[in-house]
Design a protein around this motif. Structure first.
Motif, PDB file in Angstrom:
ATOM      1  N   MET A   1       0.841  -1.173   0.000  1.00 47.84           N
ATOM      2  CA  MET A   1       0.000   0.000   0.000  1.00 47.84           C
ATOM      3  C   MET A   1       0.885   1.236   0.000  1.00 47.84           C
ATOM      4  O   MET A   1       1.938   1.272   0.597  1.00 47.84           O
ATOM      5  N   SER A   2       0.402   2.284  -0.636  1.00 49.09           N
ATOM      6  CA  SER A   2       1.152   3.519  -0.760  1.00 49.09           C
ATOM      7  C   SER A   2       1.056   4.337   0.516  1.00 49.09           C
ATOM      8  O   SER A   2       0.066   4.275   1.248  1.00 49.09           O
ATOM      9  N   ASP A   3       2.073   5.133   0.794  1.00 51.53           N
ATOM     10  CA  ASP A   3       2.064   6.021   1.954  1.00 51.53           C
ATOM     11  C   ASP A   3       1.179   7.235   1.720  1.00 51.53           C
ATOM     12  O   ASP A   3       0.898   7.978   2.647  1.00 51.53           O
ATOM     13  N   LYS A   4       0.733   7.444   0.493  1.00 51.04           N
ATOM     14  CA  LYS A   4      -0.071   8.618   0.160  1.00 51.04           C
ATOM     15  C   LYS A   4      -1.570   8.380   0.296  1.00 51.04           C
ATOM     16  O   LYS A   4      -2.361   9.246  -0.017  1.00 51.04           O
ATOM     17  N   SER A   5      -2.016   7.214   0.726  1.00 50.79           N
ATOM     18  CA  SER A   5      -3.442   6.953   0.869  1.00 50.79           C
ATOM     19  C   SER A   5      -3.965   7.641   2.124  1.00 50.79           C
ATOM     20  O   SER A   5      -3.246   7.849   3.084  1.00 50.79           O
ATOM     21  N   MET A   6      -5.240   7.989   2.082  1.00 48.38           N
ATOM     22  CA  MET A   6      -5.866   8.705   3.195  1.00 48.38           C
ATOM     23  C   MET A   6      -6.433   7.705   4.194  1.00 48.38           C
ATOM     24  O   MET A   6      -7.412   7.025   3.909  1.00 48.38           O
ATOM     25  N   GLY A   7      -5.888   7.611   5.352  1.00 47.94           N
ATOM     26  CA  GLY A   7      -6.425   6.785   6.416  1.00 47.94           C
ATOM     27  C   GLY A   7      -6.369   5.307   6.106  1.00 47.94           C
ATOM     28  O   GLY A   7      -6.017   4.878   5.015  1.00 47.94           O
ATOM     29  N   PRO A   8      -6.763   4.505   7.067  1.00 44.38           N
ATOM     30  CA  PRO A   8      -6.722   3.053   6.872  1.00 44.38           C
ATOM     31  C   PRO A   8      -7.904   2.563   6.031  1.00 44.38           C
ATOM     32  O   PRO A   8      -9.050   2.861   6.319  1.00 44.38           O
ATOM     33  N   GLY A   9      -7.607   1.841   4.983  1.00 48.39           N
ATOM     34  CA  GLY A   9      -8.645   1.170   4.212  1.00 48.39           C
ATOM     35  C   GLY A   9      -9.394   2.006   3.211  1.00 48.39           C
ATOM     36  O   GLY A   9     -10.402   1.564   2.690  1.00 48.39           O
ATOM     37  N   THR A  10      -8.982   3.229   2.912  1.00 46.59           N
ATOM     38  CA  THR A  10      -9.720   4.033   1.941  1.00 46.59           C
ATOM     39  C   THR A  10      -9.228   3.801   0.524  1.00 46.59           C
ATOM     40  O   THR A  10      -9.993   3.957  -0.409  1.00 46.59           O
ATOM     41  N   TYR A  11      -7.940   3.477   0.368  1.00 40.84           N
ATOM     42  CA  TYR A  11      -7.337   3.232  -0.943  1.00 40.84           C
ATOM     43  C   TYR A  11      -7.440   4.446  -1.854  1.00 40.84           C
ATOM     44  O   TYR A  11      -7.480   4.321  -3.061  1.00 40.84           O
ATOM     45  N   LEU A  12      -7.528   5.633  -1.294  1.00 44.18           N
ATOM     46  CA  LEU A  12      -7.561   6.857  -2.082  1.00 44.18           C
ATOM     47  C   LEU A  12      -6.311   7.667  -1.802  1.00 44.18           C
ATOM     48  O   LEU A  12      -5.890   7.801  -0.653  1.00 44.18           O
ATOM     49  N   THR A  13      -5.776   8.226  -2.848  1.00 48.00           N
ATOM     50  CA  THR A  13      -4.668   9.154  -2.642  1.00 48.00           C
ATOM     51  C   THR A  13      -5.247  10.489  -2.193  1.00 48.00           C
ATOM     52  O   THR A  13      -6.471  10.707  -2.221  1.00 48.00           O
ATOM     53  N   ASP A  14      -4.374  11.397  -1.796  1.00 49.91           N
ATOM     54  CA  ASP A  14      -4.831  12.708  -1.344  1.00 49.91           C
ATOM     55  C   ASP A  14      -5.579  13.435  -2.458  1.00 49.91           C
ATOM     56  O   ASP A  14      -6.634  14.036  -2.225  1.00 49.91           O
ATOM     57  N   ALA A  15      -5.077  13.358  -3.678  1.00 47.51           N
ATOM     58  CA  ALA A  15      -5.724  14.023  -4.813  1.00 47.51           C
ATOM     59  C   ALA A  15      -7.093  13.406  -5.108  1.00 47.51           C
ATOM     60  O   ALA A  15      -8.063  14.117  -5.388  1.00 47.51           O
ATOM     61  N   GLU A  16      -7.173  12.075  -5.045  1.00 46.01           N
ATOM     62  CA  GLU A  16      -8.459  11.406  -5.287  1.00 46.01           C
ATOM     63  C   GLU A  16      -9.478  11.749  -4.204  1.00 46.01           C
ATOM     64  O   GLU A  16     -10.657  11.960  -4.501  1.00 46.01           O
ATOM     65  N   ALA A  17      -9.026  11.806  -2.963  1.00 45.52           N
ATOM     66  CA  ALA A  17      -9.934  12.154  -1.868  1.00 45.52           C
ATOM     67  C   ALA A  17     -10.454  13.578  -2.022  1.00 45.52           C
ATOM     68  O   ALA A  17     -11.645  13.844  -1.797  1.00 45.52           O
ATOM     69  N   LYS A  18      -9.577  14.496  -2.417  1.00 42.90           N
ATOM     70  CA  LYS A  18     -10.011  15.881  -2.619  1.00 42.90           C
ATOM     71  C   LYS A  18     -10.989  15.984  -3.782  1.00 42.90           C
ATOM     72  O   LYS A  18     -11.958  16.742  -3.720  1.00 42.90           O
ATOM     73  N   GLU A  19     -10.762  15.219  -4.850  1.00 47.08           N
ATOM     74  CA  GLU A  19     -11.679  15.223  -5.992  1.00 47.08           C
ATOM     75  C   GLU A  19     -13.042  14.659  -5.603  1.00 47.08           C
ATOM     76  O   GLU A  19     -14.081  15.206  -5.971  1.00 47.08           O
ATOM     77  N   LEU A  20     -13.047  13.579  -4.835  1.00 47.93           N
ATOM     78  CA  LEU A  20     -14.299  12.995  -4.367  1.00 47.93           C
ATOM     79  C   LEU A  20     -15.042  13.976  -3.461  1.00 47.93           C
ATOM     80  O   LEU A  20     -16.259  14.154  -3.585  1.00 47.93           O
ATOM     81  N   HIS A  21     -14.322  14.638  -2.581  1.00 49.43           N
ATOM     82  CA  HIS A  21     -14.931  15.606  -1.671  1.00 49.43           C
ATOM     83  C   HIS A  21     -15.512  16.782  -2.445  1.00 49.43           C
ATOM     84  O   HIS A  21     -16.611  17.265  -2.137  1.00 49.43           O
ATOM     85  N   LYS A  22     -14.779  17.249  -3.463  1.00 50.24           N
ATOM     86  CA  LYS A  22     -15.272  18.357  -4.283  1.00 50.24           C
ATOM     87  C   LYS A  22     -16.575  17.967  -4.985  1.00 50.24           C
ATOM     88  O   LYS A  22     -17.530  18.750  -5.022  1.00 50.24           O
ATOM     89  N   GLY A  23     -16.643  16.754  -5.534  1.00 49.70           N
ATOM     90  CA  GLY A  23     -17.871  16.286  -6.172  1.00 49.70           C
ATOM     91  C   GLY A  23     -19.021  16.189  -5.193  1.00 49.70           C
ATOM     92  O   GLY A  23     -20.161  16.542  -5.510  1.00 49.70           O
TER      93      GLY A  23
END
Length: 74
Positions: A1-23
């Motif tokens: 698993m990458s060190d850039k994922s947000m929290g345990p078990g989300t499998y989202l990078t910081d950029a993906e999490a921000k994009e999902l939040h924006k949507g």
């Protein structure tokens, strides 16, 4: 698993999490906007607060319809 994922078990990078939040924020804002417009239109049609006898006219029409005589047959 990458060190850039947000929290345990989300499998989202910081950029993906921000994009999902924006949507999510954009869709929630659209929903709230539509709900406010709908409430305003219903309030314009039939106010549910404020007027002491807001539905008095409707009730009198319903009573008049209920007491109206039905024409006889024949």
């Amino acid at each position: 698993m990458s060190d850039k994922s947000m929290g345990p078990g989300t499998y989202l990078t910081d950029a993906e999490a921000k994009e999902l939040h924006k949507g999510f924020v954009v869709s929630m804002a659209f929903f709230v906007f539509v709900a406010v417009i709908a409430h305003f239109l219903v309030w314009s049609w039939r106010p549910w607060l404020g007027a002491p006898k807001g539905f008095a006219a409707i009730e009198s029409v319903q009573q008049a319809d209920a007491t109206r005589a039905v024409p006889g047959r024949g």
